[in-house]
Design a protein around this motif. Sequence first.
Motif, PDB file in Angstrom:
ATOM      1  N   ARG A  43       0.844  -1.198   0.000  1.00 18.22           N
ATOM      2  CA  ARG A  43       0.000   0.000   0.000  1.00 18.22           C
ATOM      3  C   ARG A  43       0.874   1.240   0.000  1.00 18.22           C
ATOM      4  N   PRO A  44       0.366   2.335  -0.567  1.00 12.00           N
ATOM      5  CA  PRO A  44       1.192   3.549  -0.633  1.00 12.00           C
ATOM      6  C   PRO A  44       1.269   4.281   0.700  1.00 12.00           C
ATOM      7  N   ILE A  45       2.469   4.745   1.042  1.00 17.96           N
ATOM      8  CA  ILE A  45       2.651   5.600   2.218  1.00 17.96           C
ATOM      9  C   ILE A  45       2.740   7.043   1.727  1.00 17.96           C
ATOM     10  N   SER A  46       3.578   7.228   0.689  1.00 23.73           N
ATOM     11  CA  SER A  46       3.708   8.574   0.125  1.00 23.73           C
ATOM     12  C   SER A  46       4.100   8.493  -1.340  1.00 23.73           C
ATOM     13  N   PHE A  47       3.679   9.498  -2.099  1.00 23.64           N
ATOM     14  CA  PHE A  47       4.010   9.561  -3.522  1.00 23.64           C
ATOM     15  C   PHE A  47       5.092  10.619  -3.781  1.00 23.64           C
ATOM     16  N   GLN A  48       5.582  11.278  -2.719  1.00 22.28           N
ATOM     17  CA  GLN A  48       6.587  12.334  -2.883  1.00 22.28           C
ATOM     18  C   GLN A  48       7.873  11.762  -3.471  1.00 22.28           C
ATOM     19  N   ASN A  49       8.636  12.636  -4.149  1.00 23.41           N
ATOM     20  CA  ASN A  49       9.941  12.326  -4.766  1.00 23.41           C
ATOM     21  C   ASN A  49      10.272  10.839  -4.830  1.00 23.41           C
ATOM     22  N   ASP A  50      10.735  10.303  -3.698  1.00 15.12           N
ATOM     23  CA  ASP A  50      11.044   8.886  -3.657  1.00 15.12           C
ATOM     24  C   ASP A  50       9.865   8.191  -2.991  1.00 15.12           C
ATOM     25  N   ALA A  51       8.956   7.667  -3.804  1.00 20.88           N
ATOM     26  CA  ALA A  51       7.730   7.061  -3.273  1.00 20.88           C
ATOM     27  C   ALA A  51       8.053   5.998  -2.226  1.00 20.88           C
ATOM     28  N   LYS A  52       7.214   5.947  -1.203  1.00 19.42           N
ATOM     29  CA  LYS A  52       7.377   4.945  -0.149  1.00 19.42           C
ATOM     30  C   LYS A  52       6.160   4.029  -0.125  1.00 19.42           C
ATOM     31  N   LEU A  53       6.416   2.740   0.019  1.00 21.66           N
ATOM     32  CA  LEU A  53       5.351   1.742   0.047  1.00 21.66           C
ATOM     33  C   LEU A  53       5.447   0.912   1.322  1.00 21.66           C
ATOM     34  N   MET A  54       4.286   0.511   1.825  1.00 22.86           N
ATOM     35  CA  MET A  54       4.218  -0.380   2.978  1.00 22.86           C
ATOM     36  C   MET A  54       4.037  -1.795   2.428  1.00 22.86           C
ATOM     37  N   VAL A  55       4.958  -2.703   2.771  1.00 19.48           N
ATOM     38  CA  VAL A  55       4.860  -4.095   2.336  1.00 19.48           C
ATOM     39  C   VAL A  55       4.497  -4.925   3.565  1.00 19.48           C
ATOM     40  N   LYS A  56       3.350  -5.593   3.473  1.00 20.69           N
ATOM     41  CA  LYS A  56       2.866  -6.391   4.608  1.00 20.69           C
ATOM     42  C   LYS A  56       2.849  -7.871   4.242  1.00 20.69           C
ATOM     43  N   PHE A  57       3.490  -8.678   5.070  1.00 19.23           N
ATOM     44  CA  PHE A  57       3.466 -10.133   4.912  1.00 19.23           C
ATOM     45  C   PHE A  57       2.392 -10.665   5.843  1.00 19.23           C
ATOM     46  N   SER A  58       1.409 -11.369   5.267  1.00 17.45           N
ATOM     47  CA  SER A  58       0.295 -11.892   6.049  1.00 17.45           C
ATOM     48  C   SER A  58       0.394 -13.424   6.101  1.00 17.45           C
ATOM     49  N   TYR A  59       0.349 -13.962   7.320  1.00 17.38           N
ATOM     50  CA  TYR A  59       0.544 -15.404   7.513  1.00 17.38           C
ATOM     51  C   TYR A  59      -0.734 -16.125   7.919  1.00 17.38           C
ATOM     52  N   ARG A  60      -0.792 -17.415   7.564  1.00 19.46           N
ATOM     53  CA  ARG A  60      -1.937 -18.259   7.905  1.00 19.46           C
ATOM     54  C   ARG A  60      -1.984 -18.565   9.397  1.00 19.46           C
ATOM     55  N   SER A  61      -0.860 -19.011   9.926  1.00 19.75           N
ATOM     56  CA  SER A  61      -0.847 -19.474  11.314  1.00 19.75           C
ATOM     57  C   SER A  61      -0.786 -18.298  12.268  1.00 19.75           C
ATOM     58  N   GLY A  62      -1.367 -18.501  13.422  1.00 22.75           N
ATOM     59  CA  GLY A  62      -1.343 -17.469  14.449  1.00 22.75           C
ATOM     60  C   GLY A  62       0.040 -17.323  15.063  1.00 22.75           C
ATOM     61  N   GLU A  63       0.883 -18.355  14.891  1.00 24.70           N
ATOM     62  CA  GLU A  63       2.209 -18.341  15.507  1.00 24.70           C
ATOM     63  C   GLU A  63       3.135 -17.325  14.841  1.00 24.70           C
ATOM     64  N   THR A  64       2.976 -17.171  13.513  1.00 27.58           N
ATOM     65  CA  THR A  64       3.827 -16.226  12.802  1.00 27.58           C
ATOM     66  C   THR A  64       3.115 -14.879  12.735  1.00 27.58           C
ATOM     67  N   GLU A  65       3.763 -13.870  13.282  1.00 23.52           N
ATOM     68  CA  GLU A  65       3.136 -12.555  13.294  1.00 23.52           C
ATOM     69  C   GLU A  65       3.290 -11.868  11.943  1.00 23.52           C
ATOM     70  N   ASP A  66       2.230 -11.182  11.506  1.00 23.73           N
ATOM     71  CA  ASP A  66       2.308 -10.404  10.262  1.00 23.73           C
ATOM     72  C   ASP A  66       3.364  -9.313  10.438  1.00 23.73           C
ATOM     73  N   THR A  67       4.078  -9.026   9.355  1.00 23.42           N
ATOM     74  CA  THR A  67       5.092  -7.977   9.434  1.00 23.42           C
ATOM     75  C   THR A  67       4.799  -6.891   8.410  1.00 23.42           C
ATOM     76  N   GLU A  68       5.113  -5.655   8.767  1.00 26.55           N
ATOM     77  CA  GLU A  68       4.963  -4.522   7.862  1.00 26.55           C
ATOM     78  C   GLU A  68       6.275  -3.764   7.805  1.00 26.55           C
ATOM     79  N   THR A  69       6.764  -3.540   6.583  1.00 22.87           N
ATOM     80  CA  THR A  69       8.001  -2.802   6.419  1.00 22.87           C
ATOM     81  C   THR A  69       7.840  -1.750   5.329  1.00 22.87           C
ATOM     82  N   GLU A  70       8.632  -0.695   5.431  1.00 17.07           N
ATOM     83  CA  GLU A  70       8.561   0.427   4.495  1.00 17.07           C
ATOM     84  C   GLU A  70       9.653   0.274   3.434  1.00 17.07           C
TER      85      GLU A  70
END
Length: 131
Positions: free
Chosen positions: A44-71
Motif C-alpha cells: 500500500r502507498p505511504i507517500s508519492f513524494q519524490n522517492d515514493a514509499k510503500l508499505m509491504v505487509k506479509f500476512s501469515y496463515r498461522s497465528g504463531e507467525t506474526e504479520d510484518t509490515e516494512t517500508e
Amino acid sequence: MSSYQEVFVVFWEEVIKSVQENRFAKLTMAKTIGKPDLKNIFVRPISFQNDAKLMVKFSYRSGETEDTETEHTLEEAFTILKSHLKNPFLSVLLFTTTKDLTFKINKKGAGSILENYPTFQNVTLVDKSEG
C-alpha cells in the motif's frame, strides 16, 4: 530470465506509472502453490513524494507467525515481490484508480496480464500513526 519474469517487468512498469501518477491504490500477491504459511503480501502507498514509499505487509496463515509490515522504495518492493513469484505466489493484483491489472503465472510458467475495471475510486495513503 524466464518468460513470466519478463512479463512481470512489464506489469511492474504499470505499477511504477500508477505510483508516479498518484493512481496506485493497492497491490496484492495471492494464489499460492500449496498451502504455505505465508498467505498474502500486500503493498500500500505511504507517500508519492519524490522517492515514493510503500508499505509491504506479509500476512501469515498461522497465528504463531506474526504479520510484518516494512517500508520500502519501489525498487526494493519490486525485488521483494519478484523473489516470491512462483515461490509461492502465482498471481499479483494491481489496483489503481483507473484500472485493475492481474499478473498470472500458468502451469507452464508463462506470465500474462489481464486488465479490468477499477475496484478503487480513491487512493488511501497508509496512516503511519495507526497501530
